[in-house]
Design a protein around this motif. Structure first.
Motif, PDB file in Angstrom:
ATOM      1  N   ASN A   5       0.816  -1.192   0.000  1.00 41.80           N
ATOM      2  CA  ASN A   5       0.000   0.000   0.000  1.00 41.80           C
ATOM      3  C   ASN A   5       0.864   1.261   0.000  1.00 41.80           C
ATOM      4  O   ASN A   5       0.612   2.213  -0.734  1.00 41.80           O
ATOM      5  N   VAL A  50       4.044   1.627  -0.962  1.00 45.76           N
ATOM      6  CA  VAL A  50       4.791   1.783  -2.206  1.00 45.76           C
ATOM      7  C   VAL A  50       3.878   2.307  -3.311  1.00 45.76           C
ATOM      8  O   VAL A  50       4.209   3.256  -4.011  1.00 45.76           O
ATOM      9  N   ARG A  51       2.701   1.703  -3.398  1.00 46.23           N
ATOM     10  CA  ARG A  51       1.822   2.114  -4.480  1.00 46.23           C
ATOM     11  C   ARG A  51       1.352   3.566  -4.300  1.00 46.23           C
ATOM     12  O   ARG A  51       1.309   4.333  -5.248  1.00 46.23           O
ATOM     13  N   ARG A  88       2.875   6.076  -2.810  1.00 54.17           N
ATOM     14  CA  ARG A  88       3.925   7.039  -3.111  1.00 54.17           C
ATOM     15  C   ARG A  88       4.132   7.191  -4.616  1.00 54.17           C
ATOM     16  O   ARG A  88       4.135   8.303  -5.154  1.00 54.17           O
ATOM     17  N   ILE A  89       4.283   6.081  -5.289  1.00 61.12           N
ATOM     18  CA  ILE A  89       4.540   6.163  -6.726  1.00 61.12           C
ATOM     19  C   ILE A  89       3.365   6.805  -7.450  1.00 61.12           C
ATOM     20  O   ILE A  89       3.528   7.674  -8.297  1.00 61.12           O
ATOM     21  N   TYR A  90       2.174   6.382  -7.077  1.00 56.96           N
ATOM     22  CA  TYR A  90       0.980   6.893  -7.738  1.00 56.96           C
ATOM     23  C   TYR A  90       0.869   8.404  -7.590  1.00 56.96           C
ATOM     24  O   TYR A  90       0.649   9.131  -8.552  1.00 56.96           O
ATOM     25  N   ARG A  91       1.053   8.844  -6.364  1.00 56.33           N
ATOM     26  CA  ARG A  91       0.923  10.269  -6.115  1.00 56.33           C
ATOM     27  C   ARG A  91       2.002  11.067  -6.850  1.00 56.33           C
ATOM     28  O   ARG A  91       1.723  12.080  -7.484  1.00 56.33           O
ATOM     29  N   MET A 141       9.917   1.996  -8.092  1.00 53.63           N
ATOM     30  CA  MET A 141      10.058   0.580  -7.769  1.00 53.63           C
ATOM     31  C   MET A 141      11.496   0.275  -7.376  1.00 53.63           C
ATOM     32  O   MET A 141      11.757  -0.444  -6.417  1.00 53.63           O
TER      33      MET A 141
END
Lengths: 140, 140
Positions: A15, A17-18, A20-23, A121
């Motif tokens: 959650n 990781v996703r 941070r990258i998404y934002r 990633m």
DNA sequence: TGACTGTGGATGTATTTGCACTGAATTGAT
DNA sequence: ATCAATTCAGTGCAAATACATCCACAGTCA
């Protein structure tokens, strides 16, 4: 550690990781004057179906809310990124197809999105943030 | 497969798993008359800091937008889930503290959230949906 | 055929979000 | 000590979201 604790830790890691990258990716896209990631997903999916795709199918593929999705598609059509024609075999329905402009925008988005996936990633892996996921998935 | 492709596949997998679980858990919470997951995260974090926490800190911990978060905190305070008192050492700021009611609601949410994490992660692992993540993270 | 149920998609409406901006207080440099 | 720069938190406003509901059409069964 119980299996549940393992899965719970994996969930938290995943959650984080996703998010941070998404934002970060989304901010970069907006800063570049490009649409957000939910538009990207639609464009990408439509590129996989050159013959077009029914809104319902797409909506369930992407796990979107129906009414929000309906309006999102409307906005994307207004921007010329996709077409929305009546379905031949079902007079209730529509068929969505990506336009050349849609492909072009998706390509431009991908350049940015890709770099964020790559760096995000990479650093998550190096920081060991995904170790818990690895452990959980090897418990199978 | 290049390292980038590996990371990209891992990203897609991770994103799918998290979206499904998140959405399902959120629906279950709403159906049970409980708040959504962003409220959960705030409550959980506040339980870790019995002495209270400044909004800015919390907001950056959770990667929330500042203005949305400000209003979210306001609503949570209206519901009696947390208190918002002036900070002693900084007259600009506030200190957030969870209330007993906040703890109780979080506990009730956790029962539901937990079951979704458990089942969702379990089935993702069994279906091999996280294999790409595992591979990517073992490339370190 | 006709009534009944289900499905695809749009829309009214209230709530929530995100951006830009504000005001107040703090920090840091000189 | 002063003043510019920065930080904390709130607000106006436009846009997006989710829920319930609606309408048109499809599928089914008699």
């Amino acid at each position: 550690m119980t299996d549940f604790e393992t899965r719970e830790r994996a969930w938290i890691a995943l959650n984080r990781v996703r998010t941070r990258i998404y934002r970060d990716a989304e901010r970069a896209l907006v800063a570049a004057g490009l649409p957000k990631l939910n538009w990207y997903d639609v464009l990408w999916e439509l590129e996989q179906y050159p013959d077009g795709l029914r809104p319902v199918r797409l909506q369930e593929l992407l796990l979107f809310d129906q009414s929000s999705f309906s309006r999102q598609v409307m906005r994307m059509a207004e921007e010329g990124l996709l077409t929305r024609e009546p379905a031949e075999d079902d007079r209730r329905g529509k068929v969505l197809r990506i336009t050349p402009k849609g492909r072009e925008i998706r390509a431009r988005m991908w350049v940015i999105y890709r770099s964020h996936i790559d760096r995000g990633m990479q650093s998550a892996i190096e920081a060991g943030s995904l170790e818990d996921v690895e452990v959980a998935s090897r418990r199978r």
